[in-house]
Design an enzyme around this catalytic site. Structure first.
Site, PDB file in Angstrom:
ATOM      1  N   SER A  26      -2.907  -9.448   5.886  1.00  0.00           N
ATOM      2  CA  SER A  26      -1.983  -8.343   6.095  1.00  0.00           C
ATOM      3  C   SER A  26      -1.481  -8.366   7.538  1.00  0.00           C
ATOM      4  O   SER A  26      -2.220  -8.633   8.475  1.00  0.00           O
ATOM      5  CB  SER A  26      -2.694  -7.039   5.722  1.00  0.00           C
ATOM      6  OG  SER A  26      -2.645  -6.114   6.765  1.00  0.00           O
ATOM      7  N   ASP A  32       0.825  -1.220   0.000  1.00  0.00           N
ATOM      8  CA  ASP A  32       0.000   0.000   0.000  1.00  0.00           C
ATOM      9  C   ASP A  32       0.852   1.260   0.000  1.00  0.00           C
ATOM     10  O   ASP A  32       0.676   2.142  -0.847  1.00  0.00           O
ATOM     11  CB  ASP A  32      -0.934   0.041   1.227  1.00  0.00           C
ATOM     12  CG  ASP A  32      -2.066  -0.972   1.107  1.00  0.00           C
ATOM     13  OD1 ASP A  32      -2.271  -1.514   0.001  1.00  0.00           O
ATOM     14  OD2 ASP A  32      -2.738  -1.227   2.123  1.00  0.00           O
ATOM     15  N   ARG A  48       0.834   3.958  16.321  1.00  0.00           N
ATOM     16  CA  ARG A  48       0.478   4.904  15.250  1.00  0.00           C
ATOM     17  C   ARG A  48       0.712   6.369  15.622  1.00  0.00           C
ATOM     18  O   ARG A  48       1.296   7.111  14.826  1.00  0.00           O
ATOM     19  CB  ARG A  48      -0.976   4.710  14.796  1.00  0.00           C
ATOM     20  CG  ARG A  48      -1.242   3.406  14.061  1.00  0.00           C
ATOM     21  CD  ARG A  48      -0.342   3.207  12.861  1.00  0.00           C
ATOM     22  NE  ARG A  48      -0.739   2.033  12.098  1.00  0.00           N
ATOM     23  CZ  ARG A  48       0.100   1.146  11.611  1.00  0.00           C
ATOM     24  NH1 ARG A  48       1.398   1.278  11.811  1.00  0.00           N
ATOM     25  NH2 ARG A  48      -0.334   0.120  10.918  1.00  0.00           N
TER      26      ARG A  48
HETATM   27  N1  ARG Z   1      -7.248  -4.064  14.468  1.00  0.00           N
HETATM   28  C1  ARG Z   1      -6.042  -3.571  15.000  1.00  0.00           C
HETATM   29  C2  ARG Z   1      -6.114  -2.110  15.289  1.00  0.00           C
HETATM   30  O1  ARG Z   1      -7.012  -1.446  14.855  1.00  0.00           O
HETATM   31  C3  ARG Z   1      -4.808  -3.937  14.212  1.00  0.00           C
HETATM   32  C4  ARG Z   1      -4.713  -3.414  12.814  1.00  0.00           C
HETATM   33  C5  ARG Z   1      -3.409  -3.854  12.241  1.00  0.00           C
HETATM   34  N2  ARG Z   1      -3.312  -3.755  10.817  1.00  0.00           N
HETATM   35  C6  ARG Z   1      -2.965  -4.766  10.015  1.00  0.00           C
HETATM   36  N3  ARG Z   1      -2.865  -4.512   8.752  1.00  0.00           N
HETATM   37  N4  ARG Z   1      -2.763  -5.961  10.441  1.00  0.00           N
HETATM   38  O2  ARG Z   1      -5.278  -1.609  15.975  1.00  0.00           O
END
Ligand code: ARG
Length: 393
Positions: free
Chosen positions: A171, A13, A93
């Protein structure tokens, strides 16, 4: 010259974002930023190589220590957990976003970009930070609504070779605290995940037959020692991921409520997180009063929700942290845990601030007599008995 700074992971991505920012958005200088929050070294290395091949300028920032000290430690103090998820991606993040903004300041960019789609939580977490700045915010994945197949074709056209793992049907997002696997067939809640999605943990049933006991030391809510020796946070978490993982500790397969309201099936691995959160909560139960524990559960829940949403600038988040910080003044001591076939069970704990002490209990017991409890017992359940009598009339 119009410069844009892109939060870059090395994955498909964010790689596709680079030529898109040139072709569809007209930027002539693209700066990629990889923020190291403890993902595998090989992943950082391949991200850098790829970034250098496709972007105009690349920066890698090592933020692992900061991640541990300013993000993971506060999470441990707050027993941070959202619906059962230990929030590896969620707490990383805002830090990644912050580093991207710092790079934008340095290089004199006009815009910030991320590669998140319009379905998940990560767009919200990045933008909670990005939108507090003067920069324009760009989200090519969300704005152009691209499919994975289109991305793979486009990448190859642009001379970005795709890797085997990108052609995998799920992913992965990984940092020091946890590893997340989602998407593809895993989206179906009734689908049983194949063993191969896991990399950090042994299947619990194939874990060693001998249990292993470890001891974690805390000072003011922060883990500072392992098995009697002082240890820094990064090393501690790395070691516990290995030891816990060997015993199959720290797998989660759950339904999660995303911020937007979508329910999502999620799979996670997080051995160190499981061990440290168990140990910390156990130690709190030894030193905090019942009233503190009851109230802190509410605070911890609210904290976790805000952390999950990436709302770290919300004043309530700071207010809750102030309360949590105060409670942690006494959370010093150690906890022994037994690791065995997927479980991490506290089996012993001690603290200079323990609210249980044999000598004090026996001192108190010379002043207290069992019959003193009789009066207490008479009032206990008083209202319920009143109500029953009234109904009987
Ligand atoms: N669902 C989790 C969150 O919102 C993890 C997201 C992680 N992304 C991935 N592409 N595995 O924090």
């Amino acid at each position: 010259m119009e410069k844009v700074v892109l939060a870059y992971s090395g994955g498909l991505d964010t790689s596709v974002c680079v030529p898109l920012l040139r072709e569809r958005y007209g930027f002539d200088h693209i700066v990629t930023v990889v923020v190291d929050v403890g993902q595998p070294e090989s992943e950082i290395g391949s991200a850098e190589t790829r970034a250098r091949a496709i972007s105009d300028e690349h920066v890698t920032i090592d933020a692992t220590d900061e991640f541990v000290t300013d993000y993971i430690f506060p999470l441990i103090k707050a027993n941070g957990c959202y619906e059962g998820y230990v929030m590896g991606t969620a707490i990383a993040r805002p830090l990644i976003a912050k580093k991207v903004v710092e790079v934008a300041d340095e290089v004199g960019a006009t815009a910030l970009a991320h590669g998140c789609t319009g379905k998940g939580n990560d767009q919200l977490r990045f933008e909670a930070v990005f939108r507090a700045t003067k920069y324009r915010v760009i989200a090519p994945m969300r704005e152009l609504e691209l499919t994975r197949d289109w991305e793979i074709k486009y990448a190859e056209e642009k001379g970005i070779p795709t890797t085997v793992s990108e052609r995998r049907p799920w992913s992965v997002d990984e940092n020091l605290w946890s590893r997340s696997i989602e998407g593809g067939r895993l989206e179906d809640p009734s689908f049983t995940p194949p063993e191969e999605i896991y990399e950090w943990t042994t299947p619990p049933l194939r874990a060693p037959d001998e249990p292993e006991t470890i001891e974690v030391m805390f000072e003011r809510g922060v883990p500072v020692g392992l098995n009697g020796e002082e240890i820094d946070g990064v090393t501690l978490i790395t070691e516990l991921n290995a030891t816990g993982g060997k015993h199959g500790v720290g797998r989660t397969d759950m339904m999660e409520d995303r911020v937007l309201g979508l329910k999502a099936r999620e799979n996670y691995e997080h051995p160190a997180a499981t061990i440290l959160l168990r140990a910390h909560a156990d130690l709190e139960r030894l030193v905090l009063t019942r009233a503190e524990l009851q109230f802190k559960r509410i605070v911890d829940d609210r904290w976790s929700e805000l952390a999950y949403m990436g709302l770290m600038d919300e004043p309530l988040y700071r207010d809750l942290n102030a309360f949590i910080e105060k409670t942690q003044e006494r959370v010093t001591g150690s906890v022994k845990l037994q690791l065995y076939k997927g479980s991490a069970t506290p089996i012993a704990r001690e603290s200079p601030n323990a609210l249980y002490r044999e000598e004090l209990v026996s001192f108190e017991s010379s002043a207290l007599h069992q019959r003193d409890a009789e009066g207490f017992s008479k009032y206990h359940g008083f209202q319920a008995r009143m109500q029953k009598k009234i109904m009987e009339r």
